[in-house]
Design an enzyme around this catalytic site. Structure first.
Site, PDB file in Angstrom:
ATOM      1  N   HIS A  17     -15.443 -17.045  40.474  1.00 59.92           N
ATOM      2  CA  HIS A  17     -15.788 -16.899  39.055  1.00 59.92           C
ATOM      3  C   HIS A  17     -15.623 -15.447  38.613  1.00 59.92           C
ATOM      4  CE1 HIS A  17     -18.700 -20.406  40.034  1.00 59.92           C
ATOM      5  NE2 HIS A  17     -17.768 -20.929  39.267  1.00 59.92           N
ATOM      6  N   LYS A  41     -27.983 -33.633  36.432  1.00 61.75           N
ATOM      7  CA  LYS A  41     -27.499 -32.959  37.638  1.00 61.75           C
ATOM      8  C   LYS A  41     -28.643 -32.321  38.408  1.00 61.75           C
ATOM      9  CE  LYS A  41     -22.686 -31.354  37.380  1.00 61.75           C
ATOM     10  NZ  LYS A  41     -21.859 -30.140  37.289  1.00 61.75           N
ATOM     11  N   ARG A  90      -7.667 -23.809  40.381  1.00 56.26           N
ATOM     12  CA  ARG A  90      -7.474 -23.503  41.799  1.00 56.26           C
ATOM     13  C   ARG A  90      -6.381 -24.329  42.442  1.00 56.26           C
ATOM     14  NH1 ARG A  90     -13.711 -24.236  43.103  1.00 56.26           N
ATOM     15  NH2 ARG A  90     -13.349 -25.583  41.307  1.00 56.26           N
ATOM     16  N   SER A 127     -18.475 -23.234  44.567  1.00 56.16           N
ATOM     17  CA  SER A 127     -19.945 -23.180  44.603  1.00 56.16           C
ATOM     18  C   SER A 127     -20.495 -24.235  45.549  1.00 56.16           C
ATOM     19  CB  SER A 127     -20.530 -23.401  43.208  1.00 56.16           C
ATOM     20  OG  SER A 127     -20.199 -22.348  42.350  1.00 56.16           O
TER      21      SER A 127
HETATM   22  P1  ADP Z   1     -18.016 -26.847  36.576  1.00 49.83           P
HETATM   23  O1  ADP Z   1     -19.182 -27.649  37.062  1.00 49.83           O
HETATM   24  O2  ADP Z   1     -17.846 -26.866  35.079  1.00 49.83           O
HETATM   25  O3  ADP Z   1     -16.715 -27.066  37.307  1.00 49.83           O
HETATM   26  P2  ADP Z   1     -18.175 -24.371  38.045  1.00 49.83           P
HETATM   27  O4  ADP Z   1     -19.281 -23.381  38.002  1.00 49.83           O
HETATM   28  O5  ADP Z   1     -17.939 -25.069  39.329  1.00 49.83           O
HETATM   29  O6  ADP Z   1     -18.487 -25.363  36.860  1.00 49.83           O
HETATM   30  O7  ADP Z   1     -16.814 -23.686  37.603  1.00 49.83           O
HETATM   31  C1  ADP Z   1     -16.648 -23.039  36.371  1.00 49.83           C
HETATM   32  C2  ADP Z   1     -15.186 -22.618  36.198  1.00 49.83           C
HETATM   33  O8  ADP Z   1     -14.825 -21.696  37.218  1.00 49.83           O
HETATM   34  C3  ADP Z   1     -14.182 -23.767  36.319  1.00 49.83           C
HETATM   35  O9  ADP Z   1     -13.140 -23.539  35.391  1.00 49.83           O
HETATM   36  C4  ADP Z   1     -13.651 -23.629  37.718  1.00 49.83           C
HETATM   37  O10 ADP Z   1     -12.347 -24.147  37.843  1.00 49.83           O
HETATM   38  C5  ADP Z   1     -13.650 -22.120  37.858  1.00 49.83           C
HETATM   39  N1  ADP Z   1     -13.669 -21.705  39.277  1.00 49.83           N
HETATM   40  C6  ADP Z   1     -14.591 -21.998  40.210  1.00 49.83           C
HETATM   41  N2  ADP Z   1     -14.256 -21.452  41.402  1.00 49.83           N
HETATM   42  C7  ADP Z   1     -13.099 -20.776  41.198  1.00 49.83           C
HETATM   43  C8  ADP Z   1     -12.209 -20.015  42.043  1.00 49.83           C
HETATM   44  N3  ADP Z   1     -12.465 -19.832  43.342  1.00 49.83           N
HETATM   45  N4  ADP Z   1     -11.088 -19.493  41.480  1.00 49.83           N
HETATM   46  C9  ADP Z   1     -10.824 -19.709  40.169  1.00 49.83           C
HETATM   47  N5  ADP Z   1     -11.597 -20.422  39.330  1.00 49.83           N
HETATM   48  C10 ADP Z   1     -12.723 -20.944  39.833  1.00 49.83           C
END
Ligand code: ADP
Length: 150
Positions: A17, A41, A90, A127
């Protein structure tokens, strides 16, 4: 003024992120990191805790603020006058999932989603894997910002 929101769960924020946010800073005048609250959730960290992790990570970035919201992301955008949604990609699975949401959001509201491709160094970080390691008392120091490690 170009204002974007970066919506997500951030449970917890990871270096993946952080990479996307840092690379988006030159592209926008303001970025609101928006923690979506979904009552169905089960989160590992309370909303306030997730918000604190993010605020501490970006305390030196005046363009970046953190907020929480519930309901439709496009409605939240309209409420705070954000014209863009920022998301990270990703892999092909992210693309397929994000494509339908982005197209729907544009149809509903005209709001554009801007995608940044993950950096090679952080593309594997998620995450959910970080939570798994934390639950099993593993070391996540190379996967998350220092605010989460403390
Ligand atoms: P959600 O539950 O909406 O997917 P996340 O917190 O998992 O929320 O992710 C938020 C954003 O960050 C999403 O667009 C996700 O694709 C992006 N993201 C998460 N991990 C990475 C990473 N390692 N590289 C690039 N983008 C990421």
């Amino acid at each position: 003024m170009k204002k974007a929101i970066f919506p997500g769960s951030f449970d917890p924020i990871t270096l993946g992120h952080v990479d996307i946010i840092e690379r988006a800073i030159p592209l926008f005048d303001e970025i609101v990191i928006a923690i979506g609250i979904n009552a169905d959730k089960n989160y590992m960290y309370e909303t306030e805790k997730r918000k604190n992790f993010i605020e501490e990570t970006f305390s030196n970035q005046p363009k970046v603020t953190t907020a929480t919201y519930s309901g439709l992301t496009v409605e939240y955008c309209k409420r705070i006058n954000a014209e863009f949604i920022l998301r990270g990609l990703r892999n092909p699975a992210d693309f397929e999932f994000e494509k339908a949401i982005a197209q729907t959001n544009r149809k509903l509201s005209g709001i554009e989603t801007i995608f940044l491709l993950t950096s090679a160094e952080t593309s594997f970080i998620s995450s959910s894997i970080v939570r798994d390691i934390i639950r099993n008392n593993g070391d996540v120091s190379v996967l998350v910002p220092t605010s989460v490690i403390k």
